[in-house]
Design an enzyme around this catalytic site. Structure first.
Site, PDB file in Angstrom:
ATOM      1  N   ARG A 230       0.604 -13.433   1.820  1.00  0.00           N
ATOM      2  CA  ARG A 230       0.363 -13.168   3.233  1.00  0.00           C
ATOM      3  C   ARG A 230      -0.939 -13.811   3.709  1.00  0.00           C
ATOM      4  O   ARG A 230      -1.984 -13.630   3.096  1.00  0.00           O
ATOM      5  CB  ARG A 230       0.328 -11.659   3.503  1.00  0.00           C
TER       6      ARG A 230
ATOM      7  N   ARG B 215     -16.926  -8.539   4.933  1.00  0.00           N
ATOM      8  CA  ARG B 215     -16.544  -9.454   3.853  1.00  0.00           C
ATOM      9  C   ARG B 215     -16.245 -10.847   4.401  1.00  0.00           C
ATOM     10  O   ARG B 215     -16.620 -11.861   3.809  1.00  0.00           O
ATOM     11  CB  ARG B 215     -15.315  -8.910   3.126  1.00  0.00           C
TER      12      ARG B 215
ATOM     13  N   CYS C 247      -5.722  -8.294   5.201  1.00  0.00           N
ATOM     14  CA  CYS C 247      -6.884  -7.453   5.517  1.00  0.00           C
ATOM     15  C   CYS C 247      -8.019  -8.308   6.066  1.00  0.00           C
ATOM     16  O   CYS C 247      -8.262  -8.328   7.259  1.00  0.00           O
ATOM     17  CB  CYS C 247      -7.336  -6.681   4.278  1.00  0.00           C
TER      18      CYS C 247
ATOM     19  N   LYS D 143     -12.720   0.808   8.828  1.00  0.00           N
ATOM     20  CA  LYS D 143     -11.837  -0.111   8.108  1.00  0.00           C
ATOM     21  C   LYS D 143     -12.027  -1.548   8.597  1.00  0.00           C
ATOM     22  O   LYS D 143     -12.152  -2.489   7.800  1.00  0.00           O
ATOM     23  CB  LYS D 143     -10.387   0.316   8.299  1.00  0.00           C
TER      24      LYS D 143
ATOM     25  N   ILE E 107       0.821  -1.201   0.000  1.00  0.00           N
ATOM     26  CA  ILE E 107       0.000   0.000   0.000  1.00  0.00           C
ATOM     27  C   ILE E 107       0.865   1.264   0.000  1.00  0.00           C
ATOM     28  O   ILE E 107       0.619   2.209  -0.750  1.00  0.00           O
ATOM     29  CB  ILE E 107      -0.949   0.021   1.214  1.00  0.00           C
TER      30      ILE E 107
END
Length: 402
Positions: A325, A209, A256, A202, A12
């Site tokens: 990851r 999800r 994430c 966030k 990022i």
């Protein structure tokens, strides 16, 4: 705010630094890895992201971006470093703190300090307290905010510019100052809030999800036991105008969706029952897939009186990227290899040139040679392979949807 310092040149930090530099910001990108700094200054991308290397070469050649092992005096400082775990899925913000301490000597009145790293609720306030404890003369004179990234690997160039962003400062002035900076390159809407809400936003996005994927993965377990094609089932259920079930896979990975829910469950263990259970389901799916492969190998050996050649197709946590990851595919491959008792295991990952643990094989060669083919990641090249009746195919990611 024409000069910015980005702490962290990962998946990022580097793309954001490049995009900012492309839009007129003078950028210093900082990383503790000398190889990353060297490659960046040579205009070579150390990650895979379509179109990004061309932009990197452009901004490095123009002098708009340079990489360094240490910060430089700037107008804005961005913390874009990892937030890993410690102990039993306890969030570790030590990298954020270390990056913050690195920029402390450079901060001056009027500067902007922003955390982009995914963080537990309250991290921005903690870092503000740290800054003002070490530099009390700056209290009330610098701007501090939180602005989480929300991009899709493989489409980062577009999404960094066009996606909406949520920006929350420790006060209204900090929020406004952060918006002023991001307005230089973000065309999406910038939504104002406070830092705690931005942090929670966030975590909420990715936990949502995770819960939805857990539903799809749980369906796949049920359908396997019931003898139902889960891909057909979901396709039919989604014909309902208010139903939109996601696709199952071999688990959930990445830094994430597979990580952020724990930032909520660690701080709110009693309240986050559904979020915690979704994490358990998605972790179990990877374990279940590994067992399915092991059982298929045993059945083959009993039937053919020899050990099978097995192709493990994909290591990345999602299609068409090189990011391993938290990858369930990597976990499954490792577990199969450890239990394989010298079995012939071919490991395939077309987006990675070489790996320090796995010896990689070309996907076409592996598909041709293998007796058992295990599709773990739905990379586009895999979809070009023909269905083979002479092979045992375990399709955990919907290549053939059979």
């Amino acid at each position: 705010m024409k000069k910015a310092c980005f702490m962290g040149l990962g998946y990022i930090g580097l793309p954001t630094a490049i995009i900012a530099a492309k839009h007129g910001v003078q950028v210093t990108g900082v990383d503790i890895n000398p190889k990353v700094v060297e490659m960046t200054n040579q205009g070579r991308l150390h990650i895979i992201e379509p179109g990004m290397e061309e932009l990197l070469r452009e901004v490095v050649s123009s002098g708009a971006l340079k990489a360094s092992l240490k910060p430089e005096v700037s107008d804005a400082y961005f913390m874009v470093v990892p937030t890993p775990f410690k102990g039993n899925h306890e969030p570790d913000i030590s990298y954020v703190e270390a990056a913050t301490r690195s920029v402390l000597p450079y901060l001056k009145a009027g500067d902007l300090y922003v955390i982009e790293s995914t963080s537990p609720v309250g991290t921005t306030d903690k870092m503000a307290a740290l800054i003002f404890h070490e530099r009390p003369e700056l209290e009330g004179k610098i701007y501090i905010a939180y602005c989480p990234e929300r991009v899709l690997p493989g489409n980062v160039i577009y999404e960094l510019v066009h996606n909406d962003r949520v920006i929350g400062g420790i006060n209204e002035a900090s929020t406004d100052k952060a918006i002023e900076f991001y307005s230089q390159f973000v065309q999406g809407t910038l939504h104002l809030t406070n830092c705690k809400t931005a942090e929670m936003c966030k975590l909420t996005e990715n936990s949502s999800r995770d819960v939805q994927i857990a539903f799809a993965n749980e369906l796949s377990l049920i359908c396997d036991k019931a003898g139902i094609n889960v891909w057909e089932l979901i396709n039919l259920a989604n014909k309902h105008p208010r139903v939109n079930i996601l696709q199952p896979g071999c688990g959930v990975g990445g830094h994430c969706i597979a990580v952020d829910p724990y930032f909520i469950t660690a701080d709110f263990p009693v309240e986050s029952q559904l979020i915690a259970r979704a994490r358990e389901i998605n972790n179990y799916k990877a374990f279940w897939c590994a067992e399915k492969v092991q059982n298929a190998m045993l059945r083959f050996e009993l039937a053919h009186h020899r050990k099978p050649c097995v192709a493990m197709m994909g290591l990345a946590f999602k299609p068409n990227i090189d990011d391993l990851r938290e990858s369930p595919a990597k976990y499954i491959t490792t577990k199969v290899m450890q239990s394989g008792n010298n079995a012939d295991i071919l490991v395939v990952e077309p987006n990675v040139k070489e790996h320090n643990v796995f010896k990689l094989t070309d996907y076409r060669e592996a598909y041709e040679k293998a007796d058992i083919v295990v599709f773990l990641t739905a990379h586009t090249p895999f979809k070009e392979l023909p269905w083979r009746e002479d092979k045992v195919i375990l399709d955990f990611c919907g290549i053939f949807k059979k």
